[in-house]
Design a protein around this motif. Structure first.
Motif, PDB file in Angstrom:
ATOM      1  N   TYR A 150       0.840  -1.212   0.000  1.00 11.27           N
ATOM      2  CA  TYR A 150       0.000   0.000   0.000  1.00 11.27           C
ATOM      3  C   TYR A 150       0.870   1.256   0.000  1.00 11.27           C
ATOM      4  O   TYR A 150       0.608   2.217  -0.735  1.00 11.27           O
ATOM      5  CB  TYR A 150      -0.923  -0.033   1.226  1.00 11.27           C
ATOM      6  CG  TYR A 150      -1.454   1.311   1.636  1.00 11.27           C
ATOM      7  CD1 TYR A 150      -2.555   1.869   0.993  1.00 11.27           C
ATOM      8  CD2 TYR A 150      -0.834   2.042   2.654  1.00 11.27           C
ATOM      9  CE1 TYR A 150      -3.031   3.125   1.353  1.00 11.27           C
ATOM     10  CE2 TYR A 150      -1.296   3.294   3.029  1.00 11.27           C
ATOM     11  CZ  TYR A 150      -2.391   3.828   2.363  1.00 11.27           C
ATOM     12  OH  TYR A 150      -2.842   5.069   2.720  1.00 11.27           O
ATOM     13  N   GLN A 151       1.926   1.218   0.803  1.00 11.63           N
ATOM     14  CA  GLN A 151       2.786   2.405   0.914  1.00 11.63           C
ATOM     15  C   GLN A 151       3.574   2.678  -0.371  1.00 11.63           C
ATOM     16  O   GLN A 151       4.085   3.778  -0.554  1.00 11.63           O
ATOM     17  CB  GLN A 151       3.716   2.258   2.133  1.00 11.63           C
ATOM     18  CG  GLN A 151       2.914   2.335   3.436  1.00 11.63           C
ATOM     19  CD  GLN A 151       3.730   2.211   4.701  1.00 11.63           C
ATOM     20  OE1 GLN A 151       4.782   1.567   4.712  1.00 11.63           O
ATOM     21  NE2 GLN A 151       3.241   2.791   5.788  1.00 11.63           N
ATOM     22  N   GLY A 152       3.651   1.688  -1.252  1.00 13.13           N
ATOM     23  CA  GLY A 152       4.334   1.884  -2.529  1.00 13.13           C
ATOM     24  C   GLY A 152       3.398   2.346  -3.638  1.00 13.13           C
ATOM     25  O   GLY A 152       3.837   2.588  -4.761  1.00 13.13           O
ATOM     26  N   ARG A 153       2.132   2.444  -3.345  1.00 11.36           N
ATOM     27  CA  ARG A 153       1.164   2.827  -4.382  1.00 11.36           C
ATOM     28  C   ARG A 153       1.148   4.337  -4.596  1.00 11.36           C
ATOM     29  O   ARG A 153       1.405   5.101  -3.666  1.00 11.36           O
ATOM     30  CB  ARG A 153      -0.257   2.366  -3.992  1.00 11.36           C
ATOM     31  CG  ARG A 153      -0.390   0.875  -3.684  1.00 11.36           C
ATOM     32  CD  ARG A 153      -0.603   0.036  -4.909  1.00 11.36           C
ATOM     33  NE  ARG A 153      -0.624  -1.399  -4.561  1.00 11.36           N
ATOM     34  CZ  ARG A 153      -1.736  -2.091  -4.290  1.00 11.36           C
ATOM     35  NH1 ARG A 153      -2.911  -1.498  -4.332  1.00 11.36           N
ATOM     36  NH2 ARG A 153      -1.657  -3.379  -3.997  1.00 11.36           N
ATOM     37  N   ASP A 154       0.776   4.709  -5.801  1.00  6.62           N
ATOM     38  CA  ASP A 154       0.677   6.121  -6.159  1.00  6.62           C
ATOM     39  C   ASP A 154      -0.810   6.474  -6.185  1.00  6.62           C
ATOM     40  O   ASP A 154      -1.524   6.067  -7.103  1.00  6.62           O
ATOM     41  CB  ASP A 154       1.325   6.304  -7.543  1.00  6.62           C
ATOM     42  CG  ASP A 154       1.412   7.756  -7.946  1.00  6.62           C
ATOM     43  OD1 ASP A 154       1.136   8.626  -7.094  1.00  6.62           O
ATOM     44  OD2 ASP A 154       1.760   8.006  -9.114  1.00  6.62           O
ATOM     45  N   ARG A 155      -1.286   7.180  -5.187  1.00 10.22           N
ATOM     46  CA  ARG A 155      -2.722   7.465  -5.085  1.00 10.22           C
ATOM     47  C   ARG A 155      -3.009   8.830  -5.724  1.00 10.22           C
ATOM     48  O   ARG A 155      -2.589   9.852  -5.215  1.00 10.22           O
ATOM     49  CB  ARG A 155      -3.169   7.428  -3.622  1.00 10.22           C
ATOM     50  CG  ARG A 155      -2.782   6.119  -2.964  1.00 10.22           C
ATOM     51  CD  ARG A 155      -3.364   5.988  -1.572  1.00 10.22           C
ATOM     52  NE  ARG A 155      -4.763   5.631  -1.619  1.00 10.22           N
ATOM     53  CZ  ARG A 155      -5.625   5.856  -0.629  1.00 10.22           C
ATOM     54  NH1 ARG A 155      -5.233   6.510   0.443  1.00 10.22           N
ATOM     55  NH2 ARG A 155      -6.883   5.464  -0.727  1.00 10.22           N
ATOM     56  N   ARG A 156      -3.734   8.808  -6.813  1.00 12.39           N
ATOM     57  CA  ARG A 156      -3.944  10.053  -7.570  1.00 12.39           C
ATOM     58  C   ARG A 156      -5.361  10.599  -7.479  1.00 12.39           C
ATOM     59  O   ARG A 156      -5.602  11.739  -7.841  1.00 12.39           O
ATOM     60  CB  ARG A 156      -3.574   9.817  -9.035  1.00 12.39           C
ATOM     61  CG  ARG A 156      -2.072   9.629  -9.259  1.00 12.39           C
ATOM     62  CD  ARG A 156      -1.735   9.505 -10.731  1.00 12.39           C
ATOM     63  NE  ARG A 156      -2.288   8.308 -11.335  1.00 12.39           N
ATOM     64  CZ  ARG A 156      -1.715   7.105 -11.276  1.00 12.39           C
ATOM     65  NH1 ARG A 156      -0.557   6.929 -10.659  1.00 12.39           N
ATOM     66  NH2 ARG A 156      -2.292   6.070 -11.847  1.00 12.39           N
ATOM     67  N   TYR A 157      -6.299   9.814  -7.068  1.00 11.49           N
ATOM     68  CA  TYR A 157      -7.703  10.257  -6.933  1.00 11.49           C
ATOM     69  C   TYR A 157      -8.221  10.942  -8.195  1.00 11.49           C
ATOM     70  O   TYR A 157      -8.967  11.918  -8.114  1.00 11.49           O
ATOM     71  CB  TYR A 157      -7.852  11.198  -5.731  1.00 11.49           C
ATOM     72  CG  TYR A 157      -7.424  10.582  -4.416  1.00 11.49           C
ATOM     73  CD1 TYR A 157      -8.294   9.754  -3.705  1.00 11.49           C
ATOM     74  CD2 TYR A 157      -6.139  10.809  -3.905  1.00 11.49           C
ATOM     75  CE1 TYR A 157      -7.907   9.186  -2.512  1.00 11.49           C
ATOM     76  CE2 TYR A 157      -5.749  10.239  -2.710  1.00 11.49           C
ATOM     77  CZ  TYR A 157      -6.638   9.436  -2.014  1.00 11.49           C
ATOM     78  OH  TYR A 157      -6.246   8.874  -0.829  1.00 11.49           O
ATOM     79  N   GLY A 158      -7.772  10.460  -9.323  1.00 13.62           N
ATOM     80  CA  GLY A 158      -8.258  11.033 -10.581  1.00 13.62           C
ATOM     81  C   GLY A 158      -7.500  12.252 -11.045  1.00 13.62           C
ATOM     82  O   GLY A 158      -7.761  12.779 -12.128  1.00 13.62           O
ATOM     83  N   GLY A 159      -6.552  12.713 -10.228  1.00 15.43           N
ATOM     84  CA  GLY A 159      -5.785  13.905 -10.605  1.00 15.43           C
ATOM     85  C   GLY A 159      -4.475  13.532 -11.266  1.00 15.43           C
ATOM     86  O   GLY A 159      -4.255  12.383 -11.663  1.00 15.43           O
ATOM     87  N   VAL A 160      -3.585  14.502 -11.429  1.00 12.52           N
ATOM     88  CA  VAL A 160      -2.257  14.241 -11.952  1.00 12.52           C
ATOM     89  C   VAL A 160      -1.225  14.757 -10.952  1.00 12.52           C
ATOM     90  O   VAL A 160      -1.533  15.607 -10.131  1.00 12.52           O
ATOM     91  CB  VAL A 160      -2.009  14.897 -13.334  1.00 12.52           C
ATOM     92  CG1 VAL A 160      -2.699  14.122 -14.439  1.00 12.52           C
ATOM     93  CG2 VAL A 160      -2.457  16.348 -13.333  1.00 12.52           C
ATOM     94  N   LYS A 161      -0.031  14.199 -11.049  1.00 12.72           N
ATOM     95  CA  LYS A 161       1.019  14.649 -10.110  1.00 12.72           C
ATOM     96  C   LYS A 161       2.150  15.301 -10.860  1.00 12.72           C
ATOM     97  O   LYS A 161       2.478  14.876 -11.957  1.00 12.72           O
ATOM     98  CB  LYS A 161       1.532  13.448  -9.327  1.00 12.72           C
ATOM     99  CG  LYS A 161       0.660  13.202  -8.116  1.00 12.72           C
ATOM    100  CD  LYS A 161       1.347  12.312  -7.100  1.00 12.72           C
ATOM    101  CE  LYS A 161       0.446  12.084  -5.900  1.00 12.72           C
ATOM    102  NZ  LYS A 161       0.837  10.875  -5.183  1.00 12.72           N
TER     103      LYS A 161
END
Ligand code: IPE
Ligand code: IPE
Ligand code: MG
Length: 243
Positions: free
Chosen positions: A232-243
């Motif tokens: 989980y800590q390695g995941r990239d959580r974007r919530y539909g946005g961009v980084k």
């Protein structure tokens, strides 16, 4: 792993205690197969599975996770043989009785999520007693989903919202869910090898990270939990946005 970029599910390391999920949810699956592999009745798997739940709840509490939600019995599980259903209910009763004696000492709040009107009156009374004790406790909360179905929960909330004459907003709607007041789980774990949701937390899982593993629930241990959190800590959580 590849030379480019970071490895996504590097589970060899350590849990970063400063970035823990606040809420972990688990579909406790694989009890029956665990028993079958050993030539035991399915109910023997449920018994060991109940022990696993105790251990994993303690582990979550010690790590500093705030909420653990486990799927113990679904609205569909009534289809199982009566003898298996009553064995599971018996284990839940045993757990509740034990919790009534220990939750204050261990500072564990316990909540049951689901349509509890359909469970035995004796269990309903025990749920009430655990609720009363929980009201005086701060800290870690374990939620046990019992006669729980995500669709049932959504329909019930929609009806309650309509009956109250409320505008149907996300906020009003979530306040009528069994999970009212509990943050959505950041991480949902399903051991047991299946990769499906089976009517669990359908509303709340909108942006949850999913982690599947083949370990059968009775064999799931502290290290298996840590591996899920590390993934989980390695995941990239974007919530539909961009980084
Ligand atoms: C999960 O284990 C426990 C409940 C659904 C109550 P199962 O009983 O589903 O075990 P398998 O999936 O048949 O191995
Ligand atoms: C989901 O497991 C329900 C619980 C763990 C309580 P099931 O074993 O009932 O789900 P399916 O039948 O594999 O989808
Ligand atoms: Mg199963």
């Amino acid at each position: 792993m590849g030379l480019l970029g970071k490895r996504k599910d590097n589970t060899a390391g350590q849990v970063d205690r400063s970035r823990l999920p606040r809420h972990i949810a688990i579909i406790m699956d694989g009890n029956g197969r665990w028993a079958k592999q050993r030539g035991l009745p399915r109910t023997a798997g449920h018994k060991v599975g109940a022990e696993t739940f105790r251990r994993i709840a303690t582990c979550c509490k010690n790590l500093g996770v705030e909420y653990l939600t486990v799927y113990a019995f679904s609205t569909e599980n009534w289809k199982r043989p009566a003898e298996e259903v009553s064995a599971i209910m018996g284990l839940l009763k045993q757990y509740m009785l034990e919790a009534i004696d220990t939750m204050e000492r261990d500072q564990i709040r316990l909540r049951f999520l689901g349509n509890l009107n359909a469970i035995a009156p004796e269990l309903q009374e025990l749920v009430e007693r655990t609720n009363e004790i929980s009201d005086h406790i701060r800290g870690f909360q374990a939620n046990v989903c019992l006669n729980y179905g995500g669709r049932d929960e959504i329909l019930r909330a929609a009806r309650a919202c309509a009956a109250a004459g409320e505008e149907l907003t996300e906020e009003h709607f979530s306040a009528h869910l069994y999970s009212a007041g509990i943050p959505d789980p950041e991480l949902i774990i399903r051991p047991g090898g299946e990769q499906r949701i089976s009517n669990f937390l359908l509303w709340q899982c909108a942006y949850s990270e999913f982690y599947f593993c083949d370990t059968l629930w009775p064999d799931f241990d502290e290290r298996a939990l840590e591996k899920a959190i590390i993934a989980y800590q390695g995941r990239d959580r974007r919530y539909g946005g961009v980084k």
